[in-house]
Design an enzyme around this catalytic site. Structure first.
Site, PDB file in Angstrom:
ATOM      1  N   ASP A   1       0.789  -1.240   0.000  1.00  0.00           N
ATOM      2  CA  ASP A   1       0.000   0.000   0.000  1.00  0.00           C
ATOM      3  C   ASP A   1       0.824   1.296   0.000  1.00  0.00           C
ATOM      4  OD1 ASP A   1      -1.510  -2.138   0.842  1.00  0.00           O
ATOM      5  OD2 ASP A   1      -1.973  -1.300   2.801  1.00  0.00           O
TER       6      ASP A   1
ATOM      7  N   GLU B   1     -10.285  -2.929   4.802  1.00  0.00           N
ATOM      8  CA  GLU B   1      -8.956  -2.360   5.067  1.00  0.00           C
ATOM      9  C   GLU B   1      -8.861  -0.979   4.420  1.00  0.00           C
ATOM     10  OE1 GLU B   1      -6.017  -6.184   5.167  1.00  0.00           O
ATOM     11  OE2 GLU B   1      -6.438  -5.453   3.166  1.00  0.00           O
TER      12      GLU B   1
HETATM   13  C1  FRU Z   1      -3.599  -3.887   2.966  1.00  0.00           C
HETATM   14  C2  FRU Z   1      -2.887  -4.252   4.238  1.00  0.00           C
HETATM   15  C3  FRU Z   1      -3.245  -3.274   5.327  1.00  0.00           C
HETATM   16  C4  FRU Z   1      -2.075  -3.398   6.247  1.00  0.00           C
HETATM   17  C5  FRU Z   1      -0.930  -3.589   5.304  1.00  0.00           C
HETATM   18  C6  FRU Z   1       0.169  -4.445   5.831  1.00  0.00           C
HETATM   19  O1  FRU Z   1      -2.966  -4.249   1.804  1.00  0.00           O
HETATM   20  O2  FRU Z   1      -3.225  -5.582   4.598  1.00  0.00           O
HETATM   21  O3  FRU Z   1      -4.485  -3.514   5.939  1.00  0.00           O
HETATM   22  O4  FRU Z   1      -1.907  -2.260   7.058  1.00  0.00           O
HETATM   23  O5  FRU Z   1      -1.478  -4.164   4.138  1.00  0.00           O
HETATM   24  O6  FRU Z   1       1.262  -4.470   4.966  1.00  0.00           O
END
Ligand code: FRU
Length: 504
Positions: free
Chosen positions: A46, A226
């Protein structure tokens, strides 16, 4: 002739001056994106902490400094003067004491509400999830934490009073924080993934947080929620009217079965978000498989249109992408707007205006064109005419191609990457992504960004975005007008090479 590639017009070989300039060492591998951000090496997921501050755009990103698979999550960091040319800096927030730095956001604390800012100047405060992996019988723990920087994001200090928000939960993550004018406080939207809920918190100083409200479940709930986002956009042509968009990532349970993102259109009174639409309605931000956890930039200059960018990937196969020495990349930054449509208010996306500066000359193309770059934009206006399906085969050679097209019968625009090149690394990769699209004046409008291993389609006026990765062979350089079940009507199209941002 039904189902066959139609080649009309002359074979046109395009040699453009831009192709000659040298690409920086380390940025010229077969699939390396040339105008999308990817880390020089190693894993990213992300985007995090997107913010504009003192003449620089900051892109932080989920990063493993030690390898090309997910792990040791930290915030990588890159800066840009123009949203296109990125310079990667050292890791901003490293994993520490066994606590990983998960997704979050960055704010500019203009008036030193946090007490962290020195020298009577604004400072940057990052708000992120601290993830402590499970150990023995102790389950994982996710809490919200802050860190600050007084040197334009070059060095960061984690707040000794962390965590600032701890519900003793295993799944509680991805805080997006912004300043709420309405309630004169910081507001955080953060996810309770397994409950399909987001929760809103308020704070005067980024340190003490009080619960304000909850939203959800609503829309799509086929996976964990998320990466929530909450931001205001003007409604075009409606005076001072605005709406708030609550965007929520979903994994799995997206349109393509894996990761996906939905948005709710509504109002926010400084405390609570209310959905304008029935809870049963799902609106998708992107109909492809590869746009996840998109985030908007905080603190943009007032005259700058809101901009969002996402991780161009899907958890179904993210760890298997055939790229090296990096794995993962971002979408093009996208300008957002809202329009009143027959179906209600909808979000529109277009590549950020700054992309124009990278574009070479626009060359009109007819039916079939050979390109010497795999980084280009195709713009087309076409009337389906008598054809059942019309569109383009891109990155084509010897049975390899990606189709961007329109089906009359279903009124849908689609990207078909089943024959796009390497698809064998995951059973979930070969796919057709499809989206409803009306042609109000009978004209299909496509704006397609291709960048070596990706196809991003903005259809109509931007009411539909489709983002899909592709891994074509090196020689797949053909663009062909494509029809099935009849002849296309009038077709106008232009090709523009897009220069590498990694040119020396
Ligand atoms: C989304 C996620 C988030 C988390 C991050 C961990 O892609 O699962 O929810 O903070 O990636 O790398």
């Amino acid at each position: 002739m039904t189902g066959l590639v139609r080649k009309i017009g002359l074979f046109a070989a395009l040699m453009t001056a831009g192709a000659a300039s040298a690409i920086a060492p380390g940025y010229d591998q077969l699939y390396r994106p040339q105008y999308h951000f990817s880390p020089r090496e190693n894993w990213t997921n992300d985007p995090n902490g997107l913010v504009y501050f003192e003449g620089e755009y900051h892109l932080f990103f989920q990063y493993n400094p030690f390898g090309d698979e997910w792990g040791h999550m930290s915030w990588g960091h890159a800066v840009s003067p123009d949203l296109m040319h990125w310079r990667q800096l050292p890791v901003a927030l490293p994993e520490q004491d066994g606590i990983m730095i998960f997704t979050g956001s960055t704010v500019v604390d203009e008036h030193n509400s946090s007490g962290f800012c020195t020298g009577n100047k604004a400072c940057m405060v990052a708000v992120y999830t601290g993830h402590t992996p499970p150990s023995g019988t102790r389950p994982a723990l996710q809490t919200q934490n802050i860190a600050y920087s007084n040197d334009r994001g070059r060095t960061w200090t984690k707040y000794p009073g962390n965590p600032v928000l701890n519900l003793n939960l295993t799944d509680f993550r991805d805080p997006k924080v912004f300043w709420s004018q309405k309630s004169n406080r910081w507001v955080m939207v953060v996810s309770l993934p397994n409950d399909h809920k987001v929760r809103l918190y308020g704070s005067p100083d980024l340190k003490k947080w009080a619960a304000l409200s909850e939203f959800g479940p609503a829309g799509a709930t086929g996976g964990q929620w998320e990466c929530p986002e909450l931001f205001e956009l003007p409604v075009e042509g409606a005076g001072r009217e605005t709406r708030w968009i609550l965007k929520v990532g979903l994994n799995p349970g997206g349109l393509g079965g894996g990761s996906g993102e939905q948005y709710f259109v509504g109002r926010f009174d400084g405390t609570r978000f209310t959905n304008d639409n029935p809870a049963s309605q799902t609106l998708w931000t992107d109909y492809g498989k590869d746009c996840y956890c998109a985030l908007t930039f905080n603190h943009l200059p007032a005259a700058h249109a809101p901009v969002m960018l996402g991780w161009m990937n899907d958890w179904q196969y993210a760890a298997k992408l055939p790229t090296s020495p990096w794995r993962g990349q971002m979408t093009i930054p996208r300008k957002l707007s809202l329009r009143q449509t027959g179906a209600g208010i909808r979000m529109y996306q277009q590549p950020a205006d700054e992309l124009q500066g990278l574009k070479g000359e626009s060359i009109a193309i007819r039916g079939s064109t050979k390109t010497y770059s795999h980084s280009f934009e195709l713009q087309a206006e076409m009337k389906p005419g008598g054809a059942q399906q019309v569109g383009w085969k891109l990155l084509a050679a010897d049975g390899t191609y990606t189709v961007v097209g329109y089906k009359r019968a279903s009124g849908t625009v689609f990207v078909d990457r089943r024959h796009s090149g390497r698809t064998d690394f995951s059973k979930d990769f070969p796919a057709i992504s499809e989206a409803p699209l009306q042609l109000p004046d009978g004209v299909l409008r496509l704006r397609v960004l291709v960048d070596r291993c990706s196809v991003e389609v903005f259809a109509g006026d931007g009411e539909v975005a489709i983002t899909d990765l592709v891994f074509p062979p090196a020689g797949a350089s053909q663009i062909d007008l494509w029809t099935a079940g009849g002849n296309a009507g009038e077709v106008k199209a232009t090709y523009s090479e897009i220069r590498s941002v990694w040119s020396q």
